[in-house]
Scaffold this motif. Structure first.
Motif, short mmCIF file in Angstrom:
data_model
loop_
_atom_site.label_atom_id
_atom_site.label_comp_id
_atom_site.label_asym_id
_atom_site.label_seq_id
_atom_site.Cartn_x
_atom_site.Cartn_y
_atom_site.Cartn_z
N THR A 1 24.80 -23.94 -4.52
CA THR A 1 25.82 -23.63 -5.23
C THR A 1 26.31 -22.28 -5.50
OG1 THR A 1 24.88 -24.55 -7.28
CG2 THR A 1 26.41 -26.04 -6.10
N ILE A 2 24.88 -21.51 -5.60
CA ILE A 2 25.21 -20.04 -5.84
C ILE A 2 24.45 -19.17 -4.98
CG2 ILE A 2 24.25 -18.46 -7.84
CD1 ILE A 2 24.32 -20.52 -9.84
N GLY A 3 25.23 -18.15 -4.73
CA GLY A 3 24.48 -17.34 -3.72
C GLY A 3 24.49 -15.78 -4.26
N LEU A 4 23.18 -15.15 -4.08
CA LEU A 4 22.84 -13.92 -4.50
C LEU A 4 23.10 -12.93 -3.15
CD1 LEU A 4 19.91 -14.36 -6.78
CD2 LEU A 4 22.48 -14.97 -7.26
N VAL A 5 24.02 -11.99 -3.52
CA VAL A 5 24.29 -11.12 -1.85
C VAL A 5 23.54 -9.90 -2.63
CG1 VAL A 5 25.97 -9.82 -0.89
CG2 VAL A 5 26.45 -12.23 -1.46
N ALA A 6 22.37 -9.54 -1.84
CA ALA A 6 21.61 -8.29 -2.11
C ALA A 6 21.38 -7.43 -0.93
CB ALA A 6 20.33 -8.65 -2.58
N THR A 7 22.45 -7.49 -0.12
CA THR A 7 22.67 -7.02 1.32
C THR A 7 23.11 -5.29 1.12
OG1 THR A 7 24.57 -7.34 1.77
CG2 THR A 7 23.31 -8.81 2.25
N PRO A 8 22.84 -4.50 1.91
CA PRO A 8 23.72 -3.18 1.98
C PRO A 8 25.07 -3.32 1.83
CG PRO A 8 22.14 -3.15 3.67
CD PRO A 8 22.12 -4.75 3.32
N GLY A 9 25.93 -2.54 1.40
CA GLY A 9 27.44 -2.50 1.15
C GLY A 9 27.99 -3.21 2.59
N HIS B 1 30.67 -5.22 10.73
CA HIS B 1 29.55 -5.67 11.79
C HIS B 1 28.57 -5.88 10.53
CE1 HIS B 1 29.31 -1.31 10.49
NE2 HIS B 1 30.41 -1.24 11.28
N GLU B 2 27.30 -6.47 11.11
CA GLU B 2 26.36 -7.26 10.19
C GLU B 2 25.19 -6.21 10.49
OE1 GLU B 2 25.11 -10.76 11.65
OE2 GLU B 2 26.27 -11.91 10.44
N ALA B 3 24.88 -5.93 9.34
CA ALA B 3 23.42 -5.19 8.99
C ALA B 3 22.69 -5.35 7.94
CB ALA B 3 23.86 -3.66 8.93
N VAL B 4 22.17 -6.82 7.87
CA VAL B 4 21.66 -7.32 6.71
C VAL B 4 20.11 -6.97 6.80
CG1 VAL B 4 21.30 -9.19 5.40
CG2 VAL B 4 23.23 -9.15 6.64
N ASN B 5 19.67 -5.92 6.04
CA ASN B 5 18.27 -5.80 5.52
C ASN B 5 18.37 -4.24 4.85
OD1 ASN B 5 18.85 -3.96 7.67
ND2 ASN B 5 16.64 -4.41 8.46
N GLY B 6 16.87 -3.92 4.95
CA GLY B 6 16.96 -2.39 4.37
C GLY B 6 16.86 -2.42 2.94
N THR B 7 16.90 -1.24 2.37
CA THR B 7 16.62 -1.29 0.85
C THR B 7 18.17 -1.56 0.36
OG1 THR B 7 15.47 0.64 1.38
CG2 THR B 7 16.10 0.48 -0.82
N ALA B 8 18.13 -2.47 -0.50
CA ALA B 8 19.22 -3.03 -0.86
C ALA B 8 19.45 -3.37 -2.82
CB ALA B 8 19.71 -4.36 -0.39
N VAL B 9 18.82 -2.33 -3.42
CA VAL B 9 19.34 -2.48 -4.81
C VAL B 9 20.50 -1.88 -4.81
CG1 VAL B 9 18.42 -1.81 -7.05
CG2 VAL B 9 16.85 -2.35 -5.59
N SER B 10 21.28 -2.44 -5.90
CA SER B 10 22.54 -2.04 -6.29
C SER B 10 23.76 -1.99 -5.17
CB SER B 10 22.85 -0.42 -6.80
OG SER B 10 23.75 0.13 -6.53
N GLY C 1 15.82 -7.38 1.26
CA GLY C 1 15.45 -5.94 1.23
C GLY C 1 14.65 -5.82 0.04
N ASN C 2 14.45 -4.73 -0.43
CA ASN C 2 13.81 -4.53 -1.89
C ASN C 2 14.06 -5.37 -3.08
OD1 ASN C 2 11.74 -2.56 -2.34
ND2 ASN C 2 13.25 -0.90 -1.72
#
Lengths: 278, 278
Positions: A178-186, B269-278, A123-124
């Motif tokens: 070895t390192i993952g950055l999770v930047a998905t929606p919650g 359920h998966e929903a990876v994408n969209g605006t994803a800061v924080s 995403g962003n």
DNA sequence: TACTGTGAAGGCTTTCACAGCC
DNA sequence: GGCTGTGAAAGCCTTCACAGTA
């Protein structure tokens, strides 16, 4: 609100507690035994490391604890204490040899080998992380990108292909991530995290606003921008109250006096733009 | 390496020290006097607040300290201690009323009024921050964007015009900006910071890899992604050594067992994408 | 002389454990 | 019975201050 059975400890970004049994003993010429580096110290060592890198670029040979502390934003006692955890590499009456100290910290932090990084959730923020050149330069090459959006899967960012989340186990295995950055929606974060863990990833930096559950051998740190803003907001509010109780003032543009010249370590010329994560 | 005269304290993201004289007294029905909230508690209150928001959306009326603590990633004793700093809003034998506690925390953090945010440096990260919808929803509307790159000045992001850095004082003053996000390269950060301060901005979230010098009335917090990665790298290295010393194992994909289903609070359920800061 | 390295003291934060209340 | 609120204890971390050394 009960939790799944594989509950682990959460990472909190600003972790409170715990020291670390950091033996620096390694193949070859072993360093003095050096153990139990406090968590807080580890975070600051990374800062000192960067500053030492800049000093080296500027041609400095030695630096005093006072100087290094100032540019790192700590006091010199704390800096010396921190450095004492990794050994005695200073010279009394002189300071620290910049390159040698840089090397020792690098070794202590385990930065002598590269760590492949995967970014999940383009995403962003994920896009910004994927495009950030600074990671690779610091030994963290971004090696894999994942999303589930068909519009994103298949495109390249900085020459790296975005792949489908379902391929996390295979791709991460193949490339030794070895390192993952999770930047998905919650809502997607825990699922993605589980897949990273299944793929052998041991360290996760979590930008999603949830607490990830991981097995004990996996380390999670959390970066939460909304929390940072709210902490700042708290300070604004506090200040406003203090002001209201104290010296009554006009409301807009109150601070006024302050030299508007630049004064960063590198000088004061403007150069705002370019790649600016971190 | 000497410093400019207006030296202030640096912000460190994971700030170590200091408690806070947080009087909650305010116009209207004043809350019990409630003072001296520890810094560490403030950061966690922001987390509790978000979790309470989610619980409210899910229709929960009450929540026990144990439940709220678990989803927030802390233990219940710490949570109760934290909440005790803002007053006694729980019901013994029952728990906390979700909406009421949400409101109390909101008030304590000073989130009852909006804080206009400016983003300076529209590079990779700045762009992501500017485009992030979540700030506005949480009372932090992004109100101004700045850069010096002529290719960026004049464009719109999420409907907001990117303006030149030289206009920071005017624009921030006009729009009542109270929080500044510095996402410029390191060398530009101090200059930009000085301009924000001159414009009356009292709180700064610094993503640039330098320590900003500010007058004492300005609050700075620092977010440093490279440091986060390096701390993780340290843990990888530590773990690897422990492994080498202990149970000898194969190298790739070692973790294996773990349910690969989702298990976040909202479901799996998966929903990876969209605006994803924080 | 100048500056590092470090025990000791002091604070802040977390954890414990239980009294108090619904 | 169950859960909150909170003193007290324990643990980290920071700061102080100075002995020790190039």
């Amino acid at each position: 609100m009960t939790l799944p059975p594989h509950a682990g400890r959460p990472g909190t970004g600003a972790n409170g507690t715990g020291s670390i049994d950091g033996r620096a003993g390694r193949t070859g010429t072993a360093a003095p035994v050096t153990r139990a580096i406090p968590e807080a110290t580890v975070a600051r060592l990374a800062v000192y490391l960067r500053m030492l890198g800049e000093l080296a670029e500027q041609g400095a040979d030695t630096v005093s604890s006072e100087e290094l502390a100032t540019v790192s934003g700590v006091n010199s006692a704390k800096l010396r204490k921190d450095l004492s955890y990794i050994g005695s590499y200073g010279i009394r009456g002189v300071g620290y040899e910049v390159r040698s100290l840089h090397h020792q910290i690098e070794r202590t932090l385990g930065l002598d080998e590269q760590q492949a990084v995967a970014v999940v959730g383009i995403g962003n923020l994920g896009h910004a992380l994927a495009g950030y050149g600074g990671f690779g330069g610091r030994g963290f090459p971004v090696t894999a990108l994942f999303d589930i959006d068909p519009d994103l899967v298949g495109i390249h960012i900085n020459g790296i292909l975005v792949e489908h989340v379902r391929d996390i186990p295979r791709v991460c295995g193949e490339r030794g991530v070895t390192i993952g950055l999770v930047a998905t929606p919650g809502p997607a974060a825990q699922s993605v995290c589980d897949q990273l863990v299944a793929a052998g990833v041991r360290c996760i930096l979590n930008f999603a606003p949830v607490v990830l559950q991981v097995p004990p051998q996996v380390e999670v740190r959390k970066v939460d921008l909304a929390v940072e803003l709210q902490v700042l907001a708290f300070h604004v509010a506090r200040r406003r109250e203090a002001e209201a109780a104290g010296v009554l003032e006009g409301s807009a543009a109150p601070v006024a006096a302050l030299p508007t010249n630049g004064s960063g370590p590198t000088g004061g010329h403007e150069a705002v733009n370019g790649t600016a994560v971190s």
